[in-house]
Design a protein around this motif. Sequence first.
Motif, PDB file in Angstrom:
ATOM      1  N   VAL A 119       0.861  -1.185   0.000  1.00 34.96           N
ATOM      2  CA  VAL A 119       0.000   0.000   0.000  1.00 34.96           C
ATOM      3  C   VAL A 119       0.892   1.227   0.000  1.00 34.96           C
ATOM      4  O   VAL A 119       1.814   1.339   0.803  1.00 34.96           O
ATOM      5  CB  VAL A 119      -0.926   0.001   1.227  1.00 34.96           C
ATOM      6  CG1 VAL A 119      -1.794   1.237   1.245  1.00 34.96           C
ATOM      7  CG2 VAL A 119      -1.752  -1.269   1.270  1.00 34.96           C
ATOM      8  N   LYS A 120       0.593   2.147  -0.916  1.00 35.64           N
ATOM      9  CA  LYS A 120       1.367   3.391  -0.953  1.00 35.64           C
ATOM     10  C   LYS A 120       1.008   4.248   0.254  1.00 35.64           C
ATOM     11  O   LYS A 120      -0.162   4.302   0.661  1.00 35.64           O
ATOM     12  CB  LYS A 120       1.088   4.169  -2.234  1.00 35.64           C
ATOM     13  CG  LYS A 120       1.627   3.493  -3.460  1.00 35.64           C
ATOM     14  CD  LYS A 120       1.430   4.353  -4.665  1.00 35.64           C
ATOM     15  CE  LYS A 120       2.011   3.668  -5.890  1.00 35.64           C
ATOM     16  NZ  LYS A 120       1.831   4.458  -7.089  1.00 35.64           N
ATOM     17  N   PRO A 121       1.972   4.913   0.818  1.00 32.83           N
ATOM     18  CA  PRO A 121       1.670   5.763   1.977  1.00 32.83           C
ATOM     19  C   PRO A 121       0.754   6.913   1.566  1.00 32.83           C
ATOM     20  O   PRO A 121       0.822   7.416   0.452  1.00 32.83           O
ATOM     21  CB  PRO A 121       3.029   6.271   2.432  1.00 32.83           C
ATOM     22  CG  PRO A 121       3.961   6.021   1.308  1.00 32.83           C
ATOM     23  CD  PRO A 121       3.372   4.939   0.463  1.00 32.83           C
ATOM     24  N   SER A 122      -0.125   7.295   2.472  1.00 31.20           N
ATOM     25  CA  SER A 122      -1.069   8.382   2.186  1.00 31.20           C
ATOM     26  C   SER A 122      -0.499   9.765   2.511  1.00 31.20           C
ATOM     27  O   SER A 122      -1.121  10.775   2.226  1.00 31.20           O
ATOM     28  CB  SER A 122      -2.364   8.170   2.965  1.00 31.20           C
ATOM     29  OG  SER A 122      -2.095   8.202   4.352  1.00 31.20           O
ATOM     30  N   VAL A 123       0.663   9.800   3.094  1.00 29.89           N
ATOM     31  CA  VAL A 123       1.300  11.078   3.439  1.00 29.89           C
ATOM     32  C   VAL A 123       2.101  11.559   2.232  1.00 29.89           C
ATOM     33  O   VAL A 123       2.910  10.816   1.683  1.00 29.89           O
ATOM     34  CB  VAL A 123       2.231  10.908   4.663  1.00 29.89           C
ATOM     35  CG1 VAL A 123       2.945  12.210   4.979  1.00 29.89           C
ATOM     36  CG2 VAL A 123       1.450  10.415   5.856  1.00 29.89           C
ATOM     37  N   PRO A 124       1.854  12.795   1.786  1.00 26.36           N
ATOM     38  CA  PRO A 124       2.609  13.285   0.628  1.00 26.36           C
ATOM     39  C   PRO A 124       4.085  13.485   0.979  1.00 26.36           C
ATOM     40  O   PRO A 124       4.451  13.638   2.139  1.00 26.36           O
ATOM     41  CB  PRO A 124       1.940  14.623   0.307  1.00 26.36           C
ATOM     42  CG  PRO A 124       1.281  15.040   1.565  1.00 26.36           C
ATOM     43  CD  PRO A 124       0.934  13.781   2.301  1.00 26.36           C
TER      44      PRO A 124
END
Length: 106
Positions: free
Chosen positions: A7-12
Amino acid sequence: MVQPRRVKPSVPAPLTVGQALRASNQLVHLGELMAGSRARLECVKAAVPRSLHGALLPGPLDAEGWSLLVRNAAAAAKLRQLKPHLEMLLKERYGPEENLRIRVMA
């Protein structure tokens, strides 16, 4: 065996200060005001005795003019004597609507 899905992190990704300044119109305007204030300080330093240079700081620049911040009252008193000459320099470089305010830092 099934591999777990990543899962890609949701934090930019973090921005540098320069990137953040360029990304916001309000911050771009603030940066321009700060640069204008520093330029005005350099303009008036030429007419101020060298012994007072350490007491000077660039202050706010707004529609009403520019504030020159001074570290102590004695330096402010000397600058107020020079104010007509300093305003003349600022008006020559930045236009007739340029007003100078001298403020002692609290």
